[in-house]
Design a protein around this motif. Structure first.
Motif, PDB file in Angstrom:
ATOM      1  N   ILE A 250       4.767 -12.936  11.441  1.00 24.05           N
ATOM      2  CA  ILE A 250       4.494 -12.206  10.201  1.00 24.05           C
ATOM      3  C   ILE A 250       3.230 -11.383  10.384  1.00 24.05           C
ATOM      4  CG2 ILE A 250       3.916 -12.418   7.754  1.00 24.05           C
ATOM      5  CD1 ILE A 250       5.573 -14.948   7.667  1.00 24.05           C
ATOM      6  N   TYR A 251       3.295 -10.118   9.953  1.00 21.72           N
ATOM      7  CA  TYR A 251       2.163  -9.206  10.075  1.00 21.72           C
ATOM      8  C   TYR A 251       1.833  -8.613   8.706  1.00 21.72           C
ATOM      9  CZ  TYR A 251       2.986  -9.596  15.060  1.00 21.72           C
ATOM     10  OH  TYR A 251       3.147 -10.086  16.337  1.00 21.72           O
ATOM     11  N   HIS A 252       0.547  -8.323   8.519  1.00 20.14           N
ATOM     12  CA  HIS A 252       0.084  -7.710   7.276  1.00 20.14           C
ATOM     13  C   HIS A 252      -0.029  -6.204   7.522  1.00 20.14           C
ATOM     14  CE1 HIS A 252      -1.803  -7.704   3.320  1.00 20.14           C
ATOM     15  NE2 HIS A 252      -2.737  -6.897   3.801  1.00 20.14           N
ATOM     16  N   ILE A 253       0.713  -5.429   6.739  1.00 18.67           N
ATOM     17  CA  ILE A 253       0.795  -3.982   6.927  1.00 18.67           C
ATOM     18  C   ILE A 253       0.063  -3.275   5.797  1.00 18.67           C
ATOM     19  CG2 ILE A 253       2.331  -2.033   7.315  1.00 18.67           C
ATOM     20  CD1 ILE A 253       2.586  -4.308   9.376  1.00 18.67           C
ATOM     21  N   VAL A 254      -0.790  -2.312   6.164  1.00 22.41           N
ATOM     22  CA  VAL A 254      -1.493  -1.498   5.181  1.00 22.41           C
ATOM     23  C   VAL A 254      -1.037  -0.052   5.356  1.00 22.41           C
ATOM     24  CG1 VAL A 254      -3.710  -0.675   4.322  1.00 22.41           C
ATOM     25  CG2 VAL A 254      -3.488  -3.026   5.154  1.00 22.41           C
ATOM     26  N   SER A 255      -0.412   0.500   4.305  1.00 23.26           N
ATOM     27  CA  SER A 255       0.048   1.880   4.321  1.00 23.26           C
ATOM     28  C   SER A 255      -0.916   2.724   3.507  1.00 23.26           C
ATOM     29  CB  SER A 255       1.464   1.979   3.737  1.00 23.26           C
ATOM     30  OG  SER A 255       1.872   3.327   3.625  1.00 23.26           O
ATOM     31  N   THR A 256      -1.458   3.783   4.121  1.00 20.95           N
ATOM     32  CA  THR A 256      -2.426   4.647   3.451  1.00 20.95           C
ATOM     33  C   THR A 256      -1.878   6.059   3.357  1.00 20.95           C
ATOM     34  OG1 THR A 256      -4.250   3.328   4.348  1.00 20.95           O
ATOM     35  CG2 THR A 256      -4.787   5.502   3.468  1.00 20.95           C
TER      36      THR A 256
ATOM     37  N   ILE B 166      -0.916   0.771  -0.052  1.00 21.61           N
ATOM     38  CA  ILE B 166       0.053  -0.286  -0.318  1.00 21.61           C
ATOM     39  C   ILE B 166      -0.055  -1.331   0.784  1.00 21.61           C
ATOM     40  CG2 ILE B 166       2.510  -0.872  -0.473  1.00 21.61           C
ATOM     41  CD1 ILE B 166       1.585   0.593  -2.882  1.00 21.61           C
ATOM     42  N   ARG B 167      -0.096  -2.591   0.411  1.00 21.56           N
ATOM     43  CA  ARG B 167      -0.172  -3.693   1.371  1.00 21.56           C
ATOM     44  C   ARG B 167       1.101  -4.535   1.293  1.00 21.56           C
ATOM     45  NH1 ARG B 167      -5.460  -4.785   3.133  1.00 21.56           N
ATOM     46  NH2 ARG B 167      -7.017  -3.400   2.183  1.00 21.56           N
ATOM     47  N   SER B 168       1.541  -5.011   2.428  1.00 20.30           N
ATOM     48  CA  SER B 168       2.746  -5.831   2.446  1.00 20.30           C
ATOM     49  C   SER B 168       2.744  -6.738   3.662  1.00 20.30           C
ATOM     50  CB  SER B 168       4.000  -4.949   2.457  1.00 20.30           C
ATOM     51  OG  SER B 168       3.980  -4.079   3.578  1.00 20.30           O
TER      52      SER B 168
END
Length: 320
Positions: free
Chosen positions: A196-202, A210-212
């Motif tokens: 599982i990875y934490h993704i930050v979309s800017t 947005i974080r997911s």
């Protein structure tokens, strides 16, 4: 699991074979050596060819790698490094390296540590070389991740204004997460170890974030698309409605709580903002003007601030 509205589409493909940057800093939990700390890639030069750097006269060993324990051999994109297991001056001596797919090394008999990098995925294994020909395989337990983002209604976001950062899925005690890859371009494939990875979309450079959390599975390509609730806003100071923008204007943007979130100088102030209520303050010469406005997701707009007495503020009052 997501902050904001997130739409994740999973498309299970086969092995991921596209190239990506190399790293030795990934999980090394194969063969019971999870605490092993290999030297950084910058410490060694990647060979131009695939010829072993070890001394000849030893046993030949063939190394291959697979994404899963039942997967086929990866044919390209692997960087192999062979180390002696005893550290010298705090570093493991590298005795051989190669890149491509399956590799053959001629090594002196003894014990070695082999590391295989495949994009940002990696695995390490302890091997023993004798005088006889031998074959070893490493299971990378890796997959691919492809990221994209849209606006409300599926409207595409210009790729140049969109970036992703990939973090470790588990936060540290202080709440921080280790950054794995910054500035990932949309629709590029990144190879990662399963997990599982934490993704930050800017989107843009202000507050449209947005974080997911997204799971990558071994041997599969995960395609994730997040939805930004934001819009592109252009502000200008004018003397009359529809008039020309006044040059040499200083801009300060405040959020709904009154906190400053962006400052810039110029005739125009253009930026991407998350949906919500804002106050813009424009200063030209010794006069200060302000205007409240609302950003609606997906609705780009131009905001005009009138340089009038009604909009003017007393400079001593600031933004309050």
């Amino acid at each position: 699991m997501f902050e904001g509205t997130v739409r994740v589409f999973l498309v299970w493909l086969g092995a991921v074979l596209l190239m990506a940057p190399v790293s030795l800093a990934m999980a090394q939990n194969v063969d019971g050596i999870s605490n092993l700390k290999l030297p950084g890639i910058s410490s060694y030069a990647t060979p131009k060819g695939e010829t072993s750097l070890a001394l000849s006269g030893g046993g030949a060993i063939t190394l291959s790698a697979q994404l899963t324990d039942k997967g086929s051999d990866i044919t390209r994109g692997i960087v192999w490094r062979v180390f002696k297991p005893e550290a010298v001056n705090g570093k493991l001596p590298m005795v051989a390296s190669a890149h491509g797919g399956t590799a053959v090394f001629q090594l002196e008999p003894g014990s070695y540590l082999v590391h295989a990098s495949y994009g940002r995925a990696g695995a390490t294994k302890r091997i023993t070389v004798g005088k006889d020909t031998k074959r070893e395989s490493l299971v990378l337990d890796a997959g691919g991740l492809k990221l994209d983002a849209v606006l409300s209604g599926g409207v595409r976001i210009p790729p140049k204004k969109l970036r992703f950062s990939i973090y470790e899925g588990t936060a540290e005690a202080n709440g921080d997460r280790a950054l794995i890859i910054p500035d990932v371009e949309p629709n590029s494939v990144v190879r990662l170890n399963a997990g599982i990875y934490h993704i930050v979309s800017t989107y843009g450079a202000v507050n449209a974030v947005i974080r997911s959390d997204i799971r990558v599975e071994a041997g599969k390509l995960t395609e994730a698309t997040v939805e930004h609730h934001a819009a592109e806003i252009t502000m200008k100071l004018v003397r009359e409605t529809g008039g020309e923008a006044i040059a040499d204007t200083s801009w300060s943007l405040l959020n709904e709580s009154g906190d400053p979130i962006k400052e810039t100088v110029g005739a125009f102030a253009s930026m991407v903002l998350a949906e919500g209520d804002y106050t813009i303050i424009a200063k030209n010469r010794d006069r200060i003007y302000q205007k409240d406005f609302t950003v609606v997701a997906g609705q780009n707009q131009e905001i005009e601030v009138l340089a009038s007495e009604a909009a003017a503020m007393d400079p001593e009052e600031g933004a309050d």
